[in-house]
Motif scaffolding. Sequence first.
Motif, PDB file in Angstrom:
ATOM      1  N   GLU A  38      34.856  38.363  32.308  1.00 15.40           N
ATOM      2  CA  GLU A  38      36.145  38.723  32.932  1.00 15.40           C
ATOM      3  C   GLU A  38      37.247  37.773  32.521  1.00 15.40           C
ATOM      4  O   GLU A  38      37.018  36.595  32.268  1.00 15.40           O
ATOM      5  N   GLU A  64      41.119  46.311  36.910  1.00 18.84           N
ATOM      6  CA  GLU A  64      42.010  46.555  38.048  1.00 18.84           C
ATOM      7  C   GLU A  64      43.379  45.999  37.746  1.00 18.84           C
ATOM      8  O   GLU A  64      43.540  45.120  36.896  1.00 18.84           O
ATOM      9  N   GLU A  89      32.821  54.235  39.498  1.00 20.86           N
ATOM     10  CA  GLU A  89      33.054  54.068  38.060  1.00 20.86           C
ATOM     11  C   GLU A  89      31.896  53.417  37.349  1.00 20.86           C
ATOM     12  O   GLU A  89      31.038  52.769  37.948  1.00 20.86           O
ATOM     13  N   GLU A  90      31.928  53.589  36.061  1.00 19.09           N
ATOM     14  CA  GLU A  90      30.966  53.034  35.120  1.00 19.09           C
ATOM     15  C   GLU A  90      30.935  51.514  35.268  1.00 19.09           C
ATOM     16  O   GLU A  90      31.980  50.874  35.391  1.00 19.09           O
ATOM     17  N   LEU A  95      30.868  47.979  33.738  1.00 18.24           N
ATOM     18  CA  LEU A  95      31.219  47.393  32.440  1.00 18.24           C
ATOM     19  C   LEU A  95      30.599  46.008  32.346  1.00 18.24           C
ATOM     20  O   LEU A  95      30.885  45.155  33.191  1.00 18.24           O
TER      21      LEU A  95
HETATM   22  P1  AMP Z   1      38.220  44.720  41.467  1.00 21.47           P
HETATM   23  O1  AMP Z   1      38.774  44.408  42.836  1.00 21.47           O
HETATM   24  O2  AMP Z   1      38.375  46.135  41.040  1.00 21.47           O
HETATM   25  O3  AMP Z   1      38.641  43.722  40.395  1.00 21.47           O
HETATM   26  O4  AMP Z   1      36.675  44.399  41.586  1.00 21.47           O
HETATM   27  C1  AMP Z   1      36.208  43.144  42.044  1.00 21.47           C
HETATM   28  C2  AMP Z   1      35.188  42.598  41.086  1.00 21.47           C
HETATM   29  O5  AMP Z   1      34.138  43.545  40.885  1.00 21.47           O
HETATM   30  C3  AMP Z   1      35.740  42.338  39.690  1.00 21.47           C
HETATM   31  O6  AMP Z   1      36.356  41.094  39.596  1.00 21.47           O
HETATM   32  C4  AMP Z   1      34.490  42.452  38.853  1.00 21.47           C
HETATM   33  O7  AMP Z   1      33.733  41.258  38.928  1.00 21.47           O
HETATM   34  C5  AMP Z   1      33.687  43.523  39.548  1.00 21.47           C
HETATM   35  N1  AMP Z   1      33.924  44.845  38.940  1.00 21.47           N
HETATM   36  C6  AMP Z   1      34.882  45.733  39.278  1.00 21.47           C
HETATM   37  N2  AMP Z   1      34.802  46.844  38.526  1.00 21.47           N
HETATM   38  C7  AMP Z   1      33.773  46.662  37.688  1.00 21.47           C
HETATM   39  C8  AMP Z   1      33.175  47.456  36.656  1.00 21.47           C
HETATM   40  N3  AMP Z   1      33.621  48.681  36.367  1.00 21.47           N
HETATM   41  N4  AMP Z   1      32.137  46.925  35.989  1.00 21.47           N
HETATM   42  C9  AMP Z   1      31.653  45.706  36.302  1.00 21.47           C
HETATM   43  N5  AMP Z   1      32.153  44.917  37.255  1.00 21.47           N
HETATM   44  C10 AMP Z   1      33.207  45.374  37.949  1.00 21.47           C
END
Ligand code: AMP
Length: 424
Positions: free
Chosen positions: A192, A283, A185-186, A188
């Motif tokens: 947070e 997420e 994915e893109e 972002l």
């Molecule tokens: P997730 O388990 O999907 O929350 O990913 C773990 C961490 O990765 C998140 O808390 C963010 O710091 C980072 N992250 C996940 N997806 C993205 C995204 N699309 N863009 C930037 N950082 C991301």
Amino acid sequence: MRILVVGGGGREHALCWAIAASPLCEALYCAPGNAGIAQDAECFPIAADDVDGLVAFATEQAIDLVVVGPEAPLVLGIVDRLEAAGIIAFGPRADAAMLEGSKGFMKDLCDRHGIPTASYGRFTDAETARAYIREQGAPIVVKADGLAAGKGVTVARTVDEALDAVDQAMNDKAFGDAGAELVIEEFLPGEELSFFALVDGETALPLAGAQDHKAVGDGDTGPNTGGMGAYSPAPSLTPELEAEVMGTIILPTVRGMAADGYPYHGVLYAGLMLDGGRPKLLEYNVRFGDPECQVLMMRLRSDIVPALVASCDGTLSNFDLRWSNDAALTVVLAANGYPGAYQKGTEIRGLDAAAATGATVFHAGTAADGETIRATGGRVLNVTARGPSIAEAQANAYAAVDAVDWPNGFCRRDIGWRAVACEA
Ligand code: AMP
Ligand code: GLY
């Protein structure tokens, strides 16, 4: 009510502590629990993902309500099984738990229902995944589709790093079956924020804001962990932003899940990115955050049990939870070496002295060895305190941390720094 909490971490200790205070709670059990939870609940050594064992135990003990802490048993269908046995269970059924159990499921739901999130592709073939990365360029984010104990996400700054992440997941099988499919994915940019709501199938009730610190080191440096501390309220969660998150993300998800045939019950934990003040969904987790739950429970003024039951039976619209005006802050004490390899079984002293400061010490990974308390996990204690401001809650929490005598553990010394800077 006879209540069983499933899990054995700091989140479950905080849940047991809050549930034990309810006049509705006649008997409280926890499986597997830990040495701290044993002060609030009777603990039984059944693993949190032993669905058969837990359903049998709940049936034998005539449990009225099961509160499931971690995601693994939810994804395995513990709620479906308990409901089939006639037992009320807090948490989503297996199909709805796919919001956390499959990142691709979550992204497709967002796509179908117009929920703002990063643009993405789903891949089961490494060559197609690589081609997509080359076409999109970096930065880009590579995620294992399934549950990978928080380790399945690579935020790649370069195309090579992203290609490596594909190899690790698909060729080296670093995340087992969880990495057989990838979401790419893109990236972002932004800040947070975590957002929590109780959901009863149709209605969602926002909880107080809370923020955690994922990085192991002071100044938010070093590798990511499950969370080294948390605080509530979260200054960045203004009433306007809460309304926008509810209107553009949470409610469309709740309605979309119901319309698609997977009504969601339980707590919905949205990881958000604020870019220029606008929230996008990173997420979903289908459980309380750990250690965010600990600060939420410290601030909750209402009885939690009726709210948990209402999430199960669809009557949440009658609810209005009351929160303390005080802030709460929790500091995680972890075993030296965490999140890498660490020693188990070391002795912890000074817990009474820490509690004597007025703080509450939730246990995350401990076991009793006679009168001695020993560390059994990476994250071991959550030293939690309240105060009229986040700065004061922080000072109170660290005063209690300093009373703990555990040479084999460490903590961050700056939990809440961003919020304290906002207050100053
Ligand atoms: P997730 O388990 O999907 O929350 O990913 C773990 C961490 O990765 C998140 O808390 C963010 O710091 C980072 N992250 C996940 N997806 C993205 C995204 N699309 N863009 C930037 N950082 C991301
Ligand atoms: N504190 C982050 C989590 O519970 O996933």
